[in-house]
Design a protein around this motif. Structure first.
Motif, PDB file in Angstrom:
ATOM      1  N   ILE A 167      86.492  79.935 112.429  1.00 12.19           N
ATOM      2  CA  ILE A 167      86.308  80.213 110.998  1.00 12.19           C
ATOM      3  C   ILE A 167      86.314  81.716 110.727  1.00 12.19           C
ATOM      4  O   ILE A 167      86.861  82.179 109.715  1.00 12.19           O
ATOM      5  N   LEU A 168      85.731  82.499 111.636  1.00 13.95           N
ATOM      6  CA  LEU A 168      85.571  83.930 111.403  1.00 13.95           C
ATOM      7  C   LEU A 168      86.802  84.749 111.771  1.00 13.95           C
ATOM      8  O   LEU A 168      87.003  85.854 111.239  1.00 13.95           O
ATOM      9  N   LEU A 169      87.629  84.246 112.672  1.00 12.27           N
ATOM     10  CA  LEU A 169      88.798  85.011 113.108  1.00 12.27           C
ATOM     11  C   LEU A 169      89.731  85.401 111.957  1.00 12.27           C
ATOM     12  O   LEU A 169      90.185  86.551 111.903  1.00 12.27           O
TER      13      LEU A 169
ATOM     14  N   VAL B 188      92.279  89.667 108.480  1.00 11.91           N
ATOM     15  CA  VAL B 188      92.534  90.246 107.161  1.00 11.91           C
ATOM     16  C   VAL B 188      91.846  91.605 107.036  1.00 11.91           C
ATOM     17  O   VAL B 188      92.425  92.570 106.531  1.00 11.91           O
ATOM     18  N   GLY B 189      90.609  91.692 107.496  1.00 10.57           N
ATOM     19  CA  GLY B 189      89.892  92.961 107.431  1.00 10.57           C
ATOM     20  C   GLY B 189      90.554  94.046 108.251  1.00 10.57           C
ATOM     21  O   GLY B 189      90.658  95.195 107.813  1.00 10.57           O
TER      22      GLY B 189
ATOM     23  N   VAL C 177      81.253  84.965 106.575  1.00 15.60           N
ATOM     24  CA  VAL C 177      82.688  85.235 106.461  1.00 15.60           C
ATOM     25  C   VAL C 177      82.932  86.499 105.645  1.00 15.60           C
ATOM     26  O   VAL C 177      83.734  87.360 106.030  1.00 15.60           O
ATOM     27  N   GLY C 178      82.224  86.642 104.514  1.00 23.91           N
ATOM     28  CA  GLY C 178      82.384  87.841 103.690  1.00 23.91           C
ATOM     29  C   GLY C 178      81.963  89.100 104.427  1.00 23.91           C
ATOM     30  O   GLY C 178      82.635  90.141 104.344  1.00 23.91           O
ATOM     31  N   GLY C 179      80.859  89.014 105.162  1.00 21.80           N
ATOM     32  CA  GLY C 179      80.396  90.177 105.920  1.00 21.80           C
ATOM     33  C   GLY C 179      81.358  90.564 107.025  1.00 21.80           C
ATOM     34  O   GLY C 179      81.623  91.756 107.240  1.00 21.80           O
TER      35      GLY C 179
ATOM     36  N   LEU D  75      85.387  89.225 117.822  1.00 17.69           N
ATOM     37  CA  LEU D  75      85.740  89.705 116.482  1.00 17.69           C
ATOM     38  C   LEU D  75      86.180  91.165 116.512  1.00 17.69           C
ATOM     39  O   LEU D  75      87.154  91.550 115.842  1.00 17.69           O
ATOM     40  N   VAL D  76      85.488  91.988 117.281  1.00 14.11           N
ATOM     41  CA  VAL D  76      85.867  93.401 117.386  1.00 14.11           C
ATOM     42  C   VAL D  76      87.219  93.536 118.072  1.00 14.11           C
ATOM     43  O   VAL D  76      88.061  94.356 117.667  1.00 14.11           O
ATOM     44  N   MET D  77      87.462  92.732 119.106  1.00 12.29           N
ATOM     45  CA  MET D  77      88.760  92.758 119.782  1.00 12.29           C
ATOM     46  C   MET D  77      89.884  92.394 118.817  1.00 12.29           C
ATOM     47  O   MET D  77      90.952  93.009 118.811  1.00 12.29           O
ATOM     48  N   THR D  78      89.628  91.396 117.976  1.00 14.73           N
ATOM     49  CA  THR D  78      90.636  90.965 117.009  1.00 14.73           C
ATOM     50  C   THR D  78      90.964  92.072 116.020  1.00 14.73           C
ATOM     51  O   THR D  78      92.135  92.354 115.731  1.00 14.73           O
TER      52      THR D  78
END
Length: 271
Positions: free
Chosen positions: A87-89, A94-95, A158-160, A201-204
């Motif tokens: 869900i978070l990827l 996008v970020g 998700v927003g954060g 998440l940081v790697m992505t």
């Protein structure tokens, strides 16, 4: 666009090569264990004479290998939260695109001006890191079981993650600490599970930003610096995932504070 300068255009002192390689190693290890490895490798590139924009872009690309090796090292913990990770990827993707494009669209002079503030903010986040981690430990599920997350909380997560992905694509220092802080507030996962999600998440974000930079900012990449950072960070990520968790976090944080402070002094008073 600023052309790449630094070691790739001059022979460079051998100690600069060693310093950048070592900074990559420490950054890769710190990113896996604590987060904020950028505050080691990025200031070292500045101290070696790289323009801030070139240093930031080259450092982001170089750290991808360390983030990847660290994520693989945490794959066991990551399996506990596969659903949440899926869900978070997209938010991280996008970020990362948004932040990296913002870096390239805004004038280079704007980034040069704000760099000392970003480094100082990152250093303060690192100093506050133990408070964040203690909060995470208090909220964690001792058994490490995934908890049920309400729709409202999931939307907040998700927003954060999206906002932190934008920040990570633009600069990224202490992004990992912020991700851990966010997840610790809105979930009840174990600390190791939070760290595994943070690494993914940081790697992505780093990977997406690196792709964007290579597509539209090739002339602002110093590939020798990338190679040195990547070599050190990849090994550092492996070490961090295996034994880095046993190192005193105070030692790692102290290193970040010293190098970050030296970079700020160099930018404000010595250039």
């Amino acid at each position: 666009m600023v052309a790449a300068t630094g070691l790739s255009q001059s022979a460079g002192a051998w100690w600069e090569w060693v310093a950048i390689l070592g900074a990559g190693f420490w950054a890769g290890m710190i990113n896996v264990v604590v987060g904020s490895g950028t505050l080691v490798s990025f200031p070292v590139l500045l101290l070696c004479g790289y323009p801030p924009l070139v240093a930031n872009i080259s450092n982001t690309i170089g750290l991808v290998g360390g983030s990847l090796s660290g994520t693989i090292g945490y794959r066991r913990e990551l399996r506990q939260n596969r659903s949440l990770a899926r869900i978070l990827l997209p938010a991280s993707i996008v970020g990362g695109v948004g932040g990296s494009l913002a870096l390239l669209v805004l004038p280079a002079e704007a980034f040069d001006t704000i760099v000392p503030v970003l480094i100082a903010g990152g250093v303060l986040m690192v100093v506050a890191g133990p408070l964040v981690q203690r909060r995470a430990a208090r909220h964690a599920d001792p058994a490490g079981r995934a908890s049920t997350i309400s729709t409202g909380r999931l939307g907040g997560i998700v927003g954060g993650v999206l906002v932190l992905g934008i920040y990570g694509g633009y600069f990224g220092a202490a992004q990992g600490i912020l991700v851990v802080g966010l997840l610790s507030i809105l979930t009840t996962e174990s600390m190791q599970s939070l760290n595994a999600l943070k690494n993914l998440l940081v790697m992505t974000v780093n990977l997406i930003a690196a792709i964007v930079f290579m597509l539209v900012a090739w002339n602002s990449i110093d590939w020798l610096a990338v190679a040195l950072i990547a070599s050190g960070a990849t090994v550092g990520g492996i070490v961090g995932a295996r034994v880095g968790r046993r190192l005193p976090s105070t030692l790692l944080r102290a290193l970040i504070v010293v190098i970050g402070t030296a970079a700020i002094v160099n930018l404000l008073f010595l250039r």
